[in-house]
Design a protein around this motif. Sequence first.
Motif, PDB file in Angstrom:
ATOM      1  N   THR A  84       0.843  -1.199   0.000  1.00 13.93           N
ATOM      2  CA  THR A  84       0.000   0.000   0.000  1.00 13.93           C
ATOM      3  C   THR A  84       0.874   1.243   0.000  1.00 13.93           C
ATOM      4  N   THR A  85       0.570   2.182  -0.862  1.00 17.11           N
ATOM      5  CA  THR A  85       1.329   3.429  -0.935  1.00 17.11           C
ATOM      6  C   THR A  85       0.852   4.396   0.149  1.00 17.11           C
ATOM      7  N   HIS A  86       1.700   5.354   0.501  1.00 19.89           N
ATOM      8  CA  HIS A  86       1.355   6.347   1.510  1.00 19.89           C
ATOM      9  C   HIS A  86       0.445   7.410   0.904  1.00 19.89           C
ATOM     10  N   TYR A  87      -0.478   7.917   1.731  1.00 18.60           N
ATOM     11  CA  TYR A  87      -1.410   8.954   1.274  1.00 18.60           C
ATOM     12  C   TYR A  87      -0.805  10.328   1.513  1.00 18.60           C
ATOM     13  N   VAL A  88      -0.732  11.113   0.453  1.00 21.50           N
ATOM     14  CA  VAL A  88      -0.210  12.486   0.535  1.00 21.50           C
ATOM     15  C   VAL A  88      -1.305  13.420   0.043  1.00 21.50           C
ATOM     16  N   PRO A  89      -1.868  14.290   0.903  1.00 26.91           N
ATOM     17  CA  PRO A  89      -2.922  15.208   0.450  1.00 26.91           C
ATOM     18  C   PRO A  89      -2.419  16.128  -0.651  1.00 26.91           C
ATOM     19  N   PHE A 367      -6.172  -4.578   2.560  1.00 28.88           N
ATOM     20  CA  PHE A 367      -5.485  -3.485   1.873  1.00 28.88           C
ATOM     21  C   PHE A 367      -5.359  -3.772   0.383  1.00 28.88           C
ATOM     22  N   THR A 368      -5.430  -2.697  -0.393  1.00 32.85           N
ATOM     23  CA  THR A 368      -4.958  -2.695  -1.777  1.00 32.85           C
ATOM     24  C   THR A 368      -3.876  -1.630  -1.865  1.00 32.85           C
ATOM     25  N   THR A 369      -3.460  -1.304  -3.050  1.00 33.90           N
ATOM     26  CA  THR A 369      -2.387  -0.318  -3.184  1.00 33.90           C
ATOM     27  C   THR A 369      -2.828   1.078  -2.760  1.00 33.90           C
ATOM     28  N   THR A 370      -4.127   1.400  -2.861  1.00 34.06           N
ATOM     29  CA  THR A 370      -4.589   2.756  -2.555  1.00 34.06           C
ATOM     30  C   THR A 370      -5.757   2.794  -1.580  1.00 34.06           C
ATOM     31  N   THR A 371      -6.239   1.653  -1.099  1.00 38.74           N
ATOM     32  CA  THR A 371      -7.465   1.632  -0.309  1.00 38.74           C
ATOM     33  C   THR A 371      -7.306   0.712   0.895  1.00 38.74           C
ATOM     34  N   THR A 372      -7.974   1.088   1.979  1.00 41.83           N
ATOM     35  CA  THR A 372      -7.995   0.279   3.192  1.00 41.83           C
ATOM     36  C   THR A 372      -9.437  -0.005   3.564  1.00 41.83           C
ATOM     37  N   ALA A 373      -9.739  -1.270   3.864  1.00 40.75           N
ATOM     38  CA  ALA A 373     -11.055  -1.678   4.343  1.00 40.75           C
ATOM     39  C   ALA A 373     -10.888  -2.277   5.735  1.00 40.75           C
ATOM     40  N   VAL A 374     -11.872  -2.047   6.591  1.00 39.49           N
ATOM     41  CA  VAL A 374     -11.797  -2.540   7.963  1.00 39.49           C
ATOM     42  C   VAL A 374     -13.150  -3.104   8.355  1.00 39.49           C
ATOM     43  N   SER A 375     -13.117  -4.188   9.125  1.00 35.98           N
ATOM     44  CA  SER A 375     -14.306  -4.810   9.702  1.00 35.98           C
ATOM     45  C   SER A 375     -14.136  -4.807  11.205  1.00 35.98           C
ATOM     46  N   LEU A 386     -16.055  -0.325   6.811  1.00 38.23           N
ATOM     47  CA  LEU A 386     -15.699   0.989   6.312  1.00 38.23           C
ATOM     48  C   LEU A 386     -14.636   0.870   5.238  1.00 38.23           C
ATOM     49  N   LEU A 387     -14.639   1.859   4.347  1.00 34.55           N
ATOM     50  CA  LEU A 387     -13.674   1.945   3.255  1.00 34.55           C
ATOM     51  C   LEU A 387     -13.021   3.312   3.323  1.00 34.55           C
ATOM     52  N   SER A 388     -11.714   3.370   3.137  1.00 31.79           N
ATOM     53  CA  SER A 388     -10.988   4.629   3.227  1.00 31.79           C
ATOM     54  C   SER A 388      -9.815   4.634   2.259  1.00 31.79           C
ATOM     55  N   SER A 389      -9.657   5.755   1.586  1.00 30.68           N
ATOM     56  CA  SER A 389      -8.459   5.976   0.775  1.00 30.68           C
ATOM     57  C   SER A 389      -7.517   6.961   1.437  1.00 30.68           C
ATOM     58  N   LYS A 390      -7.882   7.453   2.619  1.00 33.39           N
ATOM     59  CA  LYS A 390      -7.018   8.373   3.374  1.00 33.39           C
ATOM     60  C   LYS A 390      -6.107   7.621   4.336  1.00 33.39           C
ATOM     61  N   HIS A 391      -6.621   6.584   4.956  1.00 31.97           N
ATOM     62  CA  HIS A 391      -5.844   5.798   5.923  1.00 31.97           C
ATOM     63  C   HIS A 391      -5.211   4.616   5.205  1.00 31.97           C
ATOM     64  N   ARG A 392      -3.933   4.398   5.456  1.00 32.55           N
ATOM     65  CA  ARG A 392      -3.198   3.341   4.752  1.00 32.55           C
ATOM     66  C   ARG A 392      -2.526   2.357   5.707  1.00 32.55           C
TER      67      ARG A 392
END
Length: 577
Positions: A84-89, A367-375, A386-392
């Motif tokens: 997973t890559t790091h999120y940079v705003p 995890f994918t390269t750009t997205t994080t899912a949590v249960s 939940l689905l997030s592209s901000k948290h990695r």
Amino acid sequence: MKRHFSVSEALDRIMRPVSPGEMQESELSTSDTSGQSDVDFVVESDGASSSSSPDLSTESEEENSASEWTSKSGQIWLPTNEETTHYVPAAGGLIPGPTRYAVSRISSLESSFELFFTAEVINTIVSMTNLNGQRTAQNWIDVDSTEVRAYIGVLILAGVFKSKGESTASMWDCHHGRAIFRATMSHSKFKLINSVLRFDDKLNRPARLREDKLAPIRAIWEMWTHRLPMLFNPGRDVCVDEQLVPFKGRCRFRQYMPSKPAKYGLKIWVTADVATSYAWKCQLYTGKAAGAAAEVGQGKRVVLEMTENLPGVTVTCDNFFTTYSLVQELLKRKVALVGTIRKNKPELPPKLLQLRGRPVLSSTFAFTTTTTAVSYVPKRRRNVLLLSSKHRDAAVNDDEKKKPVIITDYNHCKGAVDNLDKVVGTYSCRRKTSRWPQVLFFNVVDVSAFNAFVLFTAVDPSWESRKSHKRRLFLEALGKSLVAPQMARRVCLPRTLPAAALVQEAQATAAAPREAPDTDSTVSSSSSSSSSSSSKKRGLCSICTGKKKKIYTCCIRCDNFVCKEHTVSCCKFCWED
């Protein structure tokens, strides 16, 4: 007696055909060995066969684990964030707060409200209302912009006084009503404007309704929604959700939402700033076209339209909107998303949906390269997705509930539109009516008043900073400023003394700046200008204690400074007595 055979010997012995002689020998041997134990064949495994069995078991385990992290749509997830890559705003976003256009035009409470109800909007209401009044009302007298502003001011004051459910007869009552209503206009005048109020030409409306369900109020709605993003820039976090305007009358696009308190009404998609709940963009849902199929991917379309021209922000939405394809599309626009997602989405891996054997307060990440899912399992036999592209990363809070950081951020940002509904409903100006365009107009007034409050307090943070009910004070002052010009030009005074006193005070305030200076006391131009500038001094109120606000007003007898709270107005006849 046991005899040991190798695998190859056992297969040859089993597969070899039996001759007739051997068959007879076997029958005899079975009859002779009645008291003896049977012969057991024990197969000795070869080295090659023993080494191949663990490989088969590991391969099956790998296949099972891979299927648990592969969704129905074919999306492969990973249990770790190694890839997973790091999120940079995105850099270079908008500066949060009022725009320069708004700041340069805000000088008072009324001016902040007029940024939304512009002269163009007021003139459209005036022209269409007069056109309808001339056709339907007897002895109609045309209204002007001052009367329409006074009508809006009365609506705002009725909301401040919690009179939206009160009858107009009670509001204008001599004993139980408010004096400011009678001072602004008569009861019959208010009812007439309220019944004749229109926003389009009714004669050519049928032709426009064939193509536009919003034809009765389209002109006003477009002018108003165009102003919203021009006046304010949201912060890093925005929320997209629906607002339900209560209405149970006849309307082709009325919606039923059982999760909302009102259940029935007009649905509006809203993009709101998380920090201030400013309504940055609004879009009315008018339903599907006649004869058309149900829209597929409506939530995705709405979020993409409601977040245009907002690079670098993080969008928070609920499970009606969130999909994996929406996350990827927003990332192309440099916009992140955090939202809940429904369990029936085909892009989720089966591992996140499993509940058997999972302890309470546990979290499973994918995890994918750009997205994080949590249960997350908050209680037994229930999980939140939940689905997030901000948290990695798989970050979890250290508190007793052990919530993931994704859920904490979602809970912080999810209520911007709900808070807008709450604050608008607290002092709402909505009146009971059977016409949905007027219901929508009341909501436009409520949202405009709240947005004007956000703009004005951002420009002047020190205004009533010590008060906890600043918004109520703002609405009350705004309503009084809108009705003051109408009271100042009234020819006949109201019958009740409190209302007549308010009219006289408004007329005196309006006439004071226009009074000409005394010609006898005028000397030369230079000396008069210097003396007038030197005589205009400020001072503290001689009666108040603990207040440091300086004022200009002085008592006419003792010449001491007096604030508005300790000032009494009276006419010249009472003063002479």
